[in-house]
Design a protein around this motif. Structure first.
Motif, PDB file in Angstrom:
ATOM      1  N   SER A 123     -72.357   1.481  -6.422  1.00 48.07           N
ATOM      2  CA  SER A 123     -72.509   2.317  -5.234  1.00 48.07           C
ATOM      3  C   SER A 123     -73.438   1.689  -4.205  1.00 48.07           C
ATOM      4  O   SER A 123     -73.377   2.023  -3.020  1.00 48.07           O
ATOM      5  CB  SER A 123     -73.013   3.713  -5.630  1.00 48.07           C
ATOM      6  N   TYR A 124     -74.292   0.757  -4.638  1.00 48.94           N
ATOM      7  CA  TYR A 124     -75.153   0.007  -3.729  1.00 48.94           C
ATOM      8  C   TYR A 124     -74.589  -1.383  -3.419  1.00 48.94           C
ATOM      9  O   TYR A 124     -75.256  -2.182  -2.755  1.00 48.94           O
ATOM     10  CB  TYR A 124     -76.549  -0.139  -4.329  1.00 48.94           C
ATOM     11  N   GLY A 125     -73.399  -1.675  -3.918  1.00 51.67           N
ATOM     12  CA  GLY A 125     -72.790  -2.972  -3.673  1.00 51.67           C
ATOM     13  C   GLY A 125     -73.365  -4.093  -4.503  1.00 51.67           C
ATOM     14  O   GLY A 125     -73.315  -5.266  -4.101  1.00 51.67           O
ATOM     15  N   VAL A 126     -73.897  -3.774  -5.687  1.00 54.78           N
ATOM     16  CA  VAL A 126     -74.518  -4.768  -6.567  1.00 54.78           C
ATOM     17  C   VAL A 126     -73.604  -5.027  -7.762  1.00 54.78           C
ATOM     18  O   VAL A 126     -73.183  -4.078  -8.444  1.00 54.78           O
ATOM     19  CB  VAL A 126     -75.898  -4.289  -7.064  1.00 54.78           C
ATOM     20  N   ALA A 127     -73.308  -6.287  -8.014  1.00 54.73           N
ATOM     21  CA  ALA A 127     -72.508  -6.646  -9.186  1.00 54.73           C
ATOM     22  C   ALA A 127     -73.345  -6.466 -10.447  1.00 54.73           C
ATOM     23  O   ALA A 127     -74.530  -6.811 -10.473  1.00 54.73           O
ATOM     24  CB  ALA A 127     -72.040  -8.094  -9.075  1.00 54.73           C
ATOM     25  N   PRO A 128     -72.753  -5.924 -11.506  1.00 57.90           N
ATOM     26  CA  PRO A 128     -73.529  -5.732 -12.737  1.00 57.90           C
ATOM     27  C   PRO A 128     -73.909  -7.066 -13.359  1.00 57.90           C
ATOM     28  O   PRO A 128     -73.211  -8.071 -13.179  1.00 57.90           O
ATOM     29  CB  PRO A 128     -72.563  -4.957 -13.642  1.00 57.90           C
ATOM     30  N   PRO A 129     -75.013  -7.103 -14.091  1.00 55.27           N
ATOM     31  CA  PRO A 129     -75.403  -8.347 -14.750  1.00 55.27           C
ATOM     32  C   PRO A 129     -74.465  -8.675 -15.897  1.00 55.27           C
ATOM     33  O   PRO A 129     -73.866  -7.792 -16.514  1.00 55.27           O
ATOM     34  CB  PRO A 129     -76.814  -8.056 -15.247  1.00 55.27           C
ATOM     35  N   ALA A 130     -74.351  -9.951 -16.174  1.00 55.20           N
ATOM     36  CA  ALA A 130     -73.533 -10.426 -17.293  1.00 55.20           C
ATOM     37  C   ALA A 130     -74.461 -10.817 -18.440  1.00 55.20           C
ATOM     38  O   ALA A 130     -75.348 -11.661 -18.264  1.00 55.20           O
ATOM     39  CB  ALA A 130     -72.685 -11.614 -16.867  1.00 55.20           C
ATOM     40  N   ALA A 131     -74.262 -10.183 -19.598  1.00 52.88           N
ATOM     41  CA  ALA A 131     -75.148 -10.440 -20.729  1.00 52.88           C
ATOM     42  C   ALA A 131     -75.131 -11.902 -21.142  1.00 52.88           C
ATOM     43  O   ALA A 131     -76.151 -12.453 -21.573  1.00 52.88           O
ATOM     44  CB  ALA A 131     -74.757  -9.542 -21.901  1.00 52.88           C
ATOM     45  N   ASP A 132     -73.964 -12.577 -20.988  1.00 55.02           N
ATOM     46  CA  ASP A 132     -73.889 -13.974 -21.436  1.00 55.02           C
ATOM     47  C   ASP A 132     -74.636 -14.932 -20.513  1.00 55.02           C
ATOM     48  O   ASP A 132     -74.812 -16.104 -20.839  1.00 55.02           O
ATOM     49  CB  ASP A 132     -72.429 -14.411 -21.585  1.00 55.02           C
ATOM     50  N   LEU A 133     -75.095 -14.424 -19.361  1.00 52.78           N
ATOM     51  CA  LEU A 133     -75.898 -15.259 -18.457  1.00 52.78           C
ATOM     52  C   LEU A 133     -77.391 -15.114 -18.721  1.00 52.78           C
ATOM     53  O   LEU A 133     -78.197 -15.793 -18.071  1.00 52.78           O
ATOM     54  CB  LEU A 133     -75.591 -14.904 -16.995  1.00 52.78           C
ATOM     55  N   GLY A 134     -77.746 -14.236 -19.647  1.00 52.30           N
ATOM     56  CA  GLY A 134     -79.131 -14.119 -20.048  1.00 52.30           C
ATOM     57  C   GLY A 134     -79.952 -13.188 -19.177  1.00 52.30           C
ATOM     58  O   GLY A 134     -79.453 -12.578 -18.224  1.00 52.30           O
ATOM     59  N   PRO A 135     -81.254 -13.069 -19.487  1.00 59.03           N
ATOM     60  CA  PRO A 135     -82.138 -12.137 -18.779  1.00 59.03           C
ATOM     61  C   PRO A 135     -82.201 -12.375 -17.281  1.00 59.03           C
ATOM     62  O   PRO A 135     -82.431 -11.433 -16.514  1.00 59.03           O
ATOM     63  CB  PRO A 135     -83.505 -12.378 -19.439  1.00 59.03           C
ATOM     64  N   GLN A 136     -82.012 -13.621 -16.858  1.00 54.23           N
ATOM     65  CA  GLN A 136     -82.135 -13.896 -15.433  1.00 54.23           C
ATOM     66  C   GLN A 136     -81.092 -13.148 -14.610  1.00 54.23           C
ATOM     67  O   GLN A 136     -81.345 -12.790 -13.446  1.00 54.23           O
ATOM     68  CB  GLN A 136     -82.044 -15.406 -15.146  1.00 54.23           C
ATOM     69  N   ASP A 137     -79.909 -12.861 -15.185  1.00 57.42           N
ATOM     70  CA  ASP A 137     -78.909 -12.143 -14.417  1.00 57.42           C
ATOM     71  C   ASP A 137     -79.247 -10.654 -14.325  1.00 57.42           C
ATOM     72  O   ASP A 137     -78.890 -10.002 -13.345  1.00 57.42           O
ATOM     73  CB  ASP A 137     -77.514 -12.337 -15.010  1.00 57.42           C
ATOM     74  N   PHE A 138     -79.934 -10.122 -15.317  1.00 54.56           N
ATOM     75  CA  PHE A 138     -80.428  -8.748 -15.223  1.00 54.56           C
ATOM     76  C   PHE A 138     -81.501  -8.656 -14.140  1.00 54.56           C
ATOM     77  O   PHE A 138     -81.527  -7.688 -13.373  1.00 54.56           O
ATOM     78  CB  PHE A 138     -80.983  -8.283 -16.576  1.00 54.56           C
ATOM     79  N   ARG A 139     -82.361  -9.668 -14.069  1.00 51.39           N
ATOM     80  CA  ARG A 139     -83.367  -9.673 -13.014  1.00 51.39           C
ATOM     81  C   ARG A 139     -82.716  -9.833 -11.645  1.00 51.39           C
ATOM     82  O   ARG A 139     -83.155  -9.226 -10.658  1.00 51.39           O
ATOM     83  CB  ARG A 139     -84.389 -10.776 -13.267  1.00 51.39           C
ATOM     84  N   ARG A 140     -81.662 -10.635 -11.571  1.00 52.06           N
ATOM     85  CA  ARG A 140     -80.940 -10.788 -10.306  1.00 52.06           C
ATOM     86  C   ARG A 140     -80.375  -9.458  -9.833  1.00 52.06           C
ATOM     87  O   ARG A 140     -80.513  -9.068  -8.661  1.00 52.06           O
ATOM     88  CB  ARG A 140     -79.807 -11.804 -10.506  1.00 52.06           C
ATOM     89  N   ALA A 141     -79.750  -8.694 -10.756  1.00 49.79           N
ATOM     90  CA  ALA A 141     -79.181  -7.395 -10.387  1.00 49.79           C
ATOM     91  C   ALA A 141     -80.280  -6.433  -9.959  1.00 49.79           C
ATOM     92  O   ALA A 141     -80.110  -5.688  -8.981  1.00 49.79           O
ATOM     93  CB  ALA A 141     -78.386  -6.820 -11.560  1.00 49.79           C
TER      94      ALA A 141
END
Length: 260
Positions: A123-141
């Protein structure tokens, strides 16, 4: 829609709201269209019943997740918060707490994403993080979400209430721990409790009005508690409960199609 108890339970205990006119609103879960429609009906009801009283609106939490328009729902709540003419209380739900936890510790956010957070990110236009990309993708989101989320949304989320007491009623998100005084309730119970509360015989210190748990598009009426979550994100029905001294009535949007 007038409320009556199911035949299998004791009569509903009707209490006092100290002469007030109160509207408690169930879990919205990103259903912006239902929220707008329900608020329209509530405002029409206020116009007909206000009689000089300043109405009180109490939202029982879970504004976000699962439905498609969480950002728009928070926009609407921010708008309501700026309006005069009524008293507004916004309770915290477990989904709001999960979002706040994600903002604080995004690496631990997988659970939130699994029970509705992906819809809020979208709803904010943010792609969900991908678990296989590691913690950095959660921080990116998380960082993208903070960039795109209006400051007013975050401020609103950070100052949500846990419990509101009014007359013979107490309003919470999930429920209370039976046998524990209202002023000593644990936050986790107020946000997450289910069966220990739902199955309790009561009575409680006050009549508990709550969301969080639902079975169908009808409010769950018992002698000592009233559940007003009607699963809007699945049933299409969002519910408000009007309370006055010695009386109550449900107001719904989406009910024409589901409850006829």
């Amino acid at each position: 829609m007038a409320l009556a108890p199911p035949p299998s339970v004791a009569p509903v205990r009707l209490g006092s709201v100290d002469g007030g006119l109160v509207y408690a609103i169930g879990d919205v879960h990103g259903c912006y269209d239902q929220l707008c429609g329900l608020l329209g009906r509530v405002m029409e009801d206020i116009a007909g019943r206000g009689a000089g009283r300043r109405p009180i609106l109490i939202f029982c939490g879970d504004y976000i997740d699962r439905g498609p328009q969480s950002a728009e729902v928070l926009d609407a709540l921010c708008w309501l918060d700026r309006r005069a003419g009524f008293e507004l209380h916004l309770l915290k739900g477990n989904h709001e707490q999960a979002l706040l936890d994600f903002l604080e510790m995004p690496e631990d956010g997988e659970g939130w994403l699994e029970f509705g957070g992906v819809a809020t990110l979208a709803s904010y236009g943010v792609a969900p993080p991908a678990a296989d990309l590691g913690p950095q993708d959660f921080r990116r989101a998380r960082d993208e979400l903070l960039d795109r989320m209006p400051a007013g949304h975050l401020r609103l989320l950070q100052r949500l209430e846990l419990i509101v007491s009014l007359g013979d009623y107490a309003f919470v998100h999930a429920g209370i721990r039976p046998g524990v005084a209202l002023d000593r309730q644990d936050e986790d119970d107020l946000l997450w409790i289910r069966r220990d509360f739902l199955d309790a015989a009561g009575p409680h210190e006050k009549i508990i009005v709550h969301g969080h748990s639902w079975a169908d598009a009808r409010p769950d009426i018992g002698p000592h508690r009233i559940g007003i979550d009607t699963g809007a994100y699945q049933t299409g029905v969002l519910t408000a409960l009007r309370l006055e001294d010695g009386g109550m009535q449900a107001i719904q949007f989406g009910a024409e199609e589901r409850l006829s």
